[in-house]
Scaffold this motif. Structure first.
Motif, PDB file in Angstrom:
ATOM      1  N   GLU A 149       0.831  -1.206   0.000  1.00 40.27           N
ATOM      2  CA  GLU A 149       0.000   0.000   0.000  1.00 40.27           C
ATOM      3  C   GLU A 149       0.861   1.250   0.000  1.00 40.27           C
ATOM      4  OE1 GLU A 149      -3.926  -1.844   2.301  1.00 40.27           O
ATOM      5  OE2 GLU A 149      -2.413  -0.718   3.421  1.00 40.27           O
ATOM      6  N   MET A 153       0.765   4.063  -2.750  1.00 35.65           N
ATOM      7  CA  MET A 153       0.506   5.425  -2.278  1.00 35.65           C
ATOM      8  C   MET A 153       1.523   6.408  -2.850  1.00 35.65           C
ATOM      9  SD  MET A 153       1.951   7.743   0.080  1.00 35.65           S
ATOM     10  CE  MET A 153       2.787   6.684   1.276  1.00 35.65           C
ATOM     11  N   ILE A 156       0.934   6.911  -6.697  1.00 35.90           N
ATOM     12  CA  ILE A 156      -0.282   7.689  -6.944  1.00 35.90           C
ATOM     13  C   ILE A 156      -0.051   9.151  -6.551  1.00 35.90           C
ATOM     14  CG2 ILE A 156      -2.661   8.077  -6.165  1.00 35.90           C
ATOM     15  CD1 ILE A 156      -2.466   5.814  -8.137  1.00 35.90           C
ATOM     16  N   TYR A 162      -3.498   4.869 -12.656  1.00 38.98           N
ATOM     17  CA  TYR A 162      -3.663   3.495 -12.194  1.00 38.98           C
ATOM     18  C   TYR A 162      -2.938   2.525 -13.128  1.00 38.98           C
ATOM     19  CZ  TYR A 162      -7.287   4.846  -8.808  1.00 38.98           C
ATOM     20  OH  TYR A 162      -7.970   5.384  -7.753  1.00 38.98           O
ATOM     21  N   GLU A 177      -6.620  -0.322  -7.833  1.00 39.29           N
ATOM     22  CA  GLU A 177      -7.829   0.349  -7.337  1.00 39.29           C
ATOM     23  C   GLU A 177      -8.149  -0.092  -5.906  1.00 39.29           C
ATOM     24  OE1 GLU A 177     -10.719  -0.757 -10.220  1.00 39.29           O
ATOM     25  OE2 GLU A 177     -10.103   0.769 -11.678  1.00 39.29           O
ATOM     26  N   VAL A 180      -5.612   1.559  -3.557  1.00 37.95           N
ATOM     27  CA  VAL A 180      -5.870   2.998  -3.403  1.00 37.95           C
ATOM     28  C   VAL A 180      -7.066   3.217  -2.480  1.00 37.95           C
ATOM     29  CG1 VAL A 180      -6.602   5.105  -4.586  1.00 37.95           C
ATOM     30  CG2 VAL A 180      -4.841   3.651  -5.602  1.00 37.95           C
ATOM     31  N   ARG A 192      -7.299  11.601  -4.483  1.00 41.36           N
ATOM     32  CA  ARG A 192      -5.872  11.493  -4.777  1.00 41.36           C
ATOM     33  C   ARG A 192      -5.174  12.836  -4.590  1.00 41.36           C
ATOM     34  NH1 ARG A 192      -5.460   8.386 -10.448  1.00 41.36           N
ATOM     35  NH2 ARG A 192      -7.310   9.631 -10.897  1.00 41.36           N
TER      36      ARG A 192
END
Length: 205
Positions: A149, A153, A156, A162, A177, A180, A192
């Motif tokens: 994650e 993170m 993004i 994506y 997805e 996120v 975001r």
């Protein structure tokens, strides 16, 4: 006249112009309709609610990651620079920039890099450096995220789409997805754009 000058100065071998706008409202409409990789944004664009380029960024926050913004202004005032960067711009250059340098800056922003005219970078570092004291206090927030994650993170928050994240980490878009959604839920963020600001304040970019 200004837009004509910018258009003439950009290198057509590097930059393809797909649209123009002369007010905040028309800019928001065109960006949503065209979704270009990079928007060259006048910081003091007229119209809307008087918020200029920062207002365009706020009203296009739903496109974060798909569209990147490079701010262009005659102003090199710290408050102007910081305002649009906080709103989500990936860079800020002044109108004194040369055509070749502007073309190169557009390409760099398209590739995910941040670009600033030399003397402006200090404003950004100073502004976001104030978040340093928050890092120790909020380390527990980062600890809520798994290693994967955290990888998602950071990408993004840097403006990756994506699809780009999926390619970078060799996972499916659906998995991106899912990660996120988990990141936003665990950090209690809603977009975001908020995630990018959260990461920038903690120097995680």
């Amino acid at each position: 006249m200004f837009r004509a000058g910018v258009r003439a100065s950009l290198d057509p071998a590097l930059v393809q112009i797909v649209g123009e706008a002369d007010t905040v409202d028309s800019a928001v409409e065109r960006v949503h309709a065209l979704r270009p990789p990079v928007v060259l944004l006048d910081v003091h664009l007229p119209g809307g609610n008087g918020g200029g380029g920062a207002e365009v960024l706020q009203r296009c926050a739903d496109l974060t990651g798909d569209v990147r913004f490079l701010a262009l202004s005659v102003s090199d005032a710290a408050e102007d620079v910081v305002a649009v960067i906080r709103a989500g711009a990936r860079g800020y250059v002044t109108k004194a920039i040369s055509g070749p340098d502007l073309s190169a800056a557009v390409v760099q922003v398209s590739g995910g890099d941040a670009v600033f005219s030399p003397r402006l970078a200090g404003f950004v570092l100073d502004a976001f450096g104030t978040g340093a004291a928050d890092v120790a206090v909020h380390d527990d927030e980062l600890d809520r995220l798994s290693a994967r994650e955290q990888e998602v993170m950071r990408l993004i928050a840097r403006g990756f789409t994506y699809r780009e994240v999926a390619s970078e980490l060799f996972i499916s878009i659906k998995t991106v997805e899912t990660h996120v959604s988990a990141v936003l839920r665990k950090l209690q963020l809603s977009s975001r754009h908020e995630l990018t600001r959260w990461a920038a304040q903690r120097r995680l970019l």
